[in-house]
Write a protein that holds these residues in place. Sequence first.
Motif, PDB file in Angstrom:
ATOM      1  N   THR A   1      27.403  36.281  34.282  1.00  0.00           N
ATOM      2  CA  THR A   1      26.758  35.976  33.012  1.00  0.00           C
ATOM      3  C   THR A   1      27.139  34.571  32.565  1.00  0.00           C
ATOM      4  O   THR A   1      28.296  34.173  32.634  1.00  0.00           O
ATOM      5  CB  THR A   1      27.147  36.975  31.913  1.00  0.00           C
TER       6      THR A   1
ATOM      7  N   LEU B   1      21.640  35.805  32.963  1.00  0.00           N
ATOM      8  CA  LEU B   1      22.205  36.365  34.192  1.00  0.00           C
ATOM      9  C   LEU B   1      22.097  35.395  35.359  1.00  0.00           C
ATOM     10  O   LEU B   1      21.176  34.577  35.430  1.00  0.00           O
ATOM     11  CB  LEU B   1      21.480  37.649  34.589  1.00  0.00           C
TER      12      LEU B   1
ATOM     13  N   GLY C   1      24.514  34.261  27.742  1.00  0.00           N
ATOM     14  CA  GLY C   1      24.025  35.602  28.029  1.00  0.00           C
ATOM     15  C   GLY C   1      23.056  35.706  29.177  1.00  0.00           C
ATOM     16  O   GLY C   1      22.703  36.811  29.599  1.00  0.00           O
TER      17      GLY C   1
ATOM     18  N   ALA D   1      31.159  39.705  34.657  1.00  0.00           N
ATOM     19  CA  ALA D   1      31.338  40.411  33.385  1.00  0.00           C
ATOM     20  C   ALA D   1      32.195  41.659  33.495  1.00  0.00           C
ATOM     21  O   ALA D   1      32.605  42.213  32.482  1.00  0.00           O
ATOM     22  CB  ALA D   1      29.971  40.791  32.815  1.00  0.00           C
TER      23      ALA D   1
ATOM     24  N   ARG E   1      21.723  41.313  29.343  1.00  0.00           N
ATOM     25  CA  ARG E   1      21.548  39.880  29.177  1.00  0.00           C
ATOM     26  C   ARG E   1      20.740  39.578  27.915  1.00  0.00           C
ATOM     27  O   ARG E   1      19.984  40.393  27.416  1.00  0.00           O
ATOM     28  CB  ARG E   1      20.815  39.291  30.391  1.00  0.00           C
TER      29      ARG E   1
END
Length: 366
Positions: free
Chosen positions: A101, A107, A105, A16, A363
Amino acid sequence: MLTLLGPPPSPGIRHAGRVRPHDACWMLWPQRPDTWRFGAKPAQQAFVEVATAISESETVYVGVNDDQYENALHQLPAHVRVVELSSNDAWMRDVGPTFLTHPDGRLAMVDWEFNAWGGLKGGLYFPWDKDKRIRTKIAEMLGIERFKAPVVLEGGAIHVDGEGTLLTTEECLLNPNRNPGLNRTEMERVLHETLGVDKIIWLPRGCYLDETDGHVDNLCCFVTPGEVVLSWCDDETDPQHAICREALQVLESSTDAKGRKLLVHKLPQPGPLFIEEDEASGIDRLSSSHPRRPGDRMAGSYVNFYIGNSVVVMPLLDPTRDEQARDILQGLFPDRRIVGVPAREILLGGGNIHCITQQQPKRRLP
């Protein structure tokens, strides 16, 4: 078990970048006497200041060996989360997870191989067995997927913009003390598959005498997609002068993954800075660790800062240039407060604020 081997299988999973919103920042507690002088007490104070500054912006976790747990708990602010997490030293950027990610969303993380910046051929200390287990432990704490990568790589060796572009140096990632026999094409394939990046920009070298073999996070980093900041030296007699210009030439002739020409901002180099006699005398000298001697030059850089959700925490290293560097960073991050932290004690250990921190992206739970 959540452990998965090989590259992430999900299309769209990617690094990210550090500018995106965070849920947390991870750090480790310094105590190693052959890295940190006077039993690491001055370094511990510097780490407390860094953790305190970042905690204005996001949750901070500090991993501590059991024998220092109570000491760290008393020194750190009550809202900083102290967790027992054994390590050989305190460089969370390099031994901690590289977070990814998923498109939805969730992790995940990459678990690179780690050999203390060169193993038995130039590494900085031995052993590094506790450091190698940190990523596994954090994955278990957070309950996220952990992808085991087949190469030696430290987090400070890469910078990612979050939109598919990665910065690194040939000096580090192609160093034979990391992945002997792995060529540039093969390394690029690993980075593409593991981090989901589309474009890799290779700078020739990192900062002069950087003991990490040229980590990019001490030389150049993204401040936003399409813009980078580069450590800069105007002194033609300084070896850093040529390194900066090599990097500038590459950056100005490069485009990112979106086809944008990069805008390069110059950040003045502090110093040059050297280890003083009293600083070297307080460090244990062991054959298994990197020597720190009076007169040795340190690889000081203002680029080694941390971008939080609402603050940018920068190292204060040189009274003649600190304010200039702060003003430049404030112009680059107008929506964040610039917090300067006296960081010479961190630099004496071989790195700086970015090196001792690792951001955990925000997240969304499925």
